[in-house]
Write a protein that holds these residues in place. Sequence first.
Motif, PDB file in Angstrom:
ATOM      1  N   ARG A  90       2.826  17.772   1.857  1.00  0.00           N
ATOM      2  CA  ARG A  90       2.418  17.731   3.261  1.00  0.00           C
ATOM      3  C   ARG A  90       2.109  16.306   3.714  1.00  0.00           C
ATOM      4  O   ARG A  90       2.246  15.967   4.886  1.00  0.00           O
ATOM      5  N   ASN A  91       1.695  15.476   2.766  1.00  0.00           N
ATOM      6  CA  ASN A  91       1.299  14.111   3.097  1.00  0.00           C
ATOM      7  C   ASN A  91       2.329  13.074   2.651  1.00  0.00           C
ATOM      8  O   ASN A  91       2.023  11.879   2.620  1.00  0.00           O
ATOM      9  N   PHE A  92       3.529  13.528   2.327  1.00  0.00           N
ATOM     10  CA  PHE A  92       4.516  12.616   1.749  1.00  0.00           C
ATOM     11  C   PHE A  92       4.825  11.436   2.674  1.00  0.00           C
ATOM     12  O   PHE A  92       4.805  10.273   2.261  1.00  0.00           O
ATOM     13  N   SER A  93       5.113  11.718   3.934  1.00  0.00           N
ATOM     14  CA  SER A  93       5.456  10.630   4.862  1.00  0.00           C
ATOM     15  C   SER A  93       4.253   9.709   5.091  1.00  0.00           C
ATOM     16  O   SER A  93       4.399   8.492   5.213  1.00  0.00           O
ATOM     17  N   TYR A  94       3.053  10.309   5.129  1.00  0.00           N
ATOM     18  CA  TYR A  94       1.823   9.528   5.271  1.00  0.00           C
ATOM     19  C   TYR A  94       1.666   8.561   4.095  1.00  0.00           C
ATOM     20  O   TYR A  94       1.344   7.371   4.271  1.00  0.00           O
ATOM     21  N   LEU A  95       1.920   9.052   2.880  1.00  0.00           N
ATOM     22  CA  LEU A  95       1.767   8.231   1.677  1.00  0.00           C
ATOM     23  C   LEU A  95       2.788   7.095   1.645  1.00  0.00           C
ATOM     24  O   LEU A  95       2.454   5.957   1.304  1.00  0.00           O
ATOM     25  N   ILE A  96       4.030   7.401   1.998  1.00  0.00           N
ATOM     26  CA  ILE A  96       5.078   6.380   2.009  1.00  0.00           C
ATOM     27  C   ILE A  96       4.730   5.268   3.002  1.00  0.00           C
ATOM     28  O   ILE A  96       4.829   4.069   2.696  1.00  0.00           O
ATOM     29  N   LYS A  97       4.294   5.662   4.165  1.00  0.00           N
ATOM     30  CA  LYS A  97       3.931   4.684   5.191  1.00  0.00           C
ATOM     31  C   LYS A  97       2.735   3.846   4.755  1.00  0.00           C
ATOM     32  O   LYS A  97       2.713   2.623   4.948  1.00  0.00           O
ATOM     33  N   ALA A  98       1.740   4.486   4.124  1.00  0.00           N
ATOM     34  CA  ALA A  98       0.543   3.777   3.680  1.00  0.00           C
ATOM     35  C   ALA A  98       0.872   2.786   2.574  1.00  0.00           C
ATOM     36  O   ALA A  98       0.369   1.649   2.572  1.00  0.00           O
ATOM     37  N   VAL A  99       1.718   3.192   1.639  1.00  0.00           N
ATOM     38  CA  VAL A  99       2.116   2.288   0.549  1.00  0.00           C
ATOM     39  C   VAL A  99       2.858   1.087   1.111  1.00  0.00           C
ATOM     40  O   VAL A  99       2.626  -0.065   0.697  1.00  0.00           O
ATOM     41  N   TYR A 100       3.750   1.335   2.047  1.00  0.00           N
ATOM     42  CA  TYR A 100       4.516   0.249   2.671  1.00  0.00           C
ATOM     43  C   TYR A 100       3.576  -0.755   3.352  1.00  0.00           C
ATOM     44  O   TYR A 100       3.726  -1.973   3.202  1.00  0.00           O
ATOM     45  N   THR A 101       2.583  -0.240   4.079  1.00  0.00           N
ATOM     46  CA  THR A 101       1.623  -1.116   4.764  1.00  0.00           C
ATOM     47  C   THR A 101       0.804  -1.917   3.764  1.00  0.00           C
ATOM     48  O   THR A 101       0.574  -3.117   3.954  1.00  0.00           O
ATOM     49  N   MET A 102       0.378  -1.273   2.686  1.00  0.00           N
ATOM     50  CA  MET A 102      -0.401  -1.963   1.664  1.00  0.00           C
ATOM     51  C   MET A 102       0.414  -3.029   0.952  1.00  0.00           C
ATOM     52  O   MET A 102      -0.078  -4.120   0.642  1.00  0.00           O
ATOM     53  N   GLU A 103       1.661  -2.713   0.679  1.00  0.00           N
ATOM     54  CA  GLU A 103       2.532  -3.683   0.002  1.00  0.00           C
ATOM     55  C   GLU A 103       2.717  -4.938   0.843  1.00  0.00           C
ATOM     56  O   GLU A 103       2.785  -6.053   0.312  1.00  0.00           O
ATOM     57  N   LYS A 104       2.808  -4.773   2.155  1.00  0.00           N
ATOM     58  CA  LYS A 104       2.942  -5.939   3.035  1.00  0.00           C
ATOM     59  C   LYS A 104       1.720  -6.831   2.939  1.00  0.00           C
ATOM     60  O   LYS A 104       1.810  -8.042   3.095  1.00  0.00           O
ATOM     61  N   LYS A 105       0.576  -6.213   2.674  1.00  0.00           N
ATOM     62  CA  LYS A 105      -0.672  -6.983   2.526  1.00  0.00           C
ATOM     63  C   LYS A 105      -0.910  -7.402   1.071  1.00  0.00           C
ATOM     64  O   LYS A 105      -1.923  -8.009   0.746  1.00  0.00           O
TER      65      LYS A 105
END
Length: 398
Positions: A90-105
């Motif tokens: 249920r949270n798959f897209s949320y997790l992918i987006k969050a990881v991407y944002t964290m990786e940028k930082k």
Amino acid sequence: MKKVLFVINTLGGAGAEKALLELLKKFTPDQYETSLYVLMDQGELIHQLPKYVKVLNKSYRDASVLSRSGKKILNKNILKRLFIKGAVFRNFSYLIKAVYTMEKKRKIYPDKLLWRVMSDSGQQLKEHYDIAIAYLEGGSAYFVHDHVQAEKKCTFLHVDYGYAGYTRELDRECYLDFDRIFTVSKEVMQSFLAVYPECTLKTRVFHNLIDQEEIKRKSLLPGGFEDSYDGKRILTVGRLTAQKAYEVSIDAMKLLKNQGIKARWYVLGEGELREKLQEKIHKLGLDKEFILLGATANPYPYYAQCDLYVHATRFEGKSIAIQEAQVLGCAILVSDCSGNREQVVDGVDGMLCSLTPEAVCAQIKLLLEDEKKCKELGKRASVKLMPEQTDVMKYFEF
């Protein structure tokens, strides 16, 4: 009689959990029907809850969340919870987006990623409450926001919001919907409002509660240092986690040893970094000088017996350990970071230093060589704490 629900992530022996125990004592059974849900079903402080608090967990483990064995239990539960109610999917897209944002930082926070999944895989609570209170950031805040029915909802922040890795996107802006937001210090409030300025009018400082008389009483009980060492004793109390920056303290102890300073540094606490820290201690030849004692049910005799309390951390909300050291009149050295500098006035009731081995070493050396200065700082620290709060319940009047 009002029905009140508290939710916390775990109930281990850390500062926020201890403060929760004190707050629960204010919700007396003659006025409140108080329930508690521990999101991760684990923590050793469960046995210290007031008798009238109803624990809602269907299953519960009283193992420490920081010990090696307790961590294994917790990790197994996390793995199981990924698939309950399809939470991870249920949270798959949320997790992918969050990881991407964290990786940028260039900074990944695994625990922050998992809290949403843990919240969505939590126990279903069908009761309707007058007040629901999330006592920690992350999972408990998400759970109260998304899965609890209540007339009013409150939440607590115990850490520097931005420094700890939280963002509006990660939280899905859930704080906008809470009726009241409590921060444990002014600096925590400032950090939070820099991200959520819309929440200014409903955000208030709510200092951690501690039982000063009980701390003093327990400091006189049997316990404390068991070795026959006759030199200076340095004490630190806190979880063995990255936030506490123990690698800096270990390097500082090496510098002290190289300079011929006779001292031993003791740490009370458990955590996932124990093996890594012990390896560093051994590598630097500090097995007798930097000692990881583990967790203890009564740390207060150690405070009372030490020559200096050191709290050199990367960031804090408001440290219970520092408050405990102040109650017992310890000479205190803290790193100059959020949270710490709000609790200690440099040169008045303690000392501040930058978080480097050299700075920590230099200040420790000065203090250990000046017994009069240490006594003065400890005396001022012991009288600076605010009187016990008697009007706590006004914060929960709506």
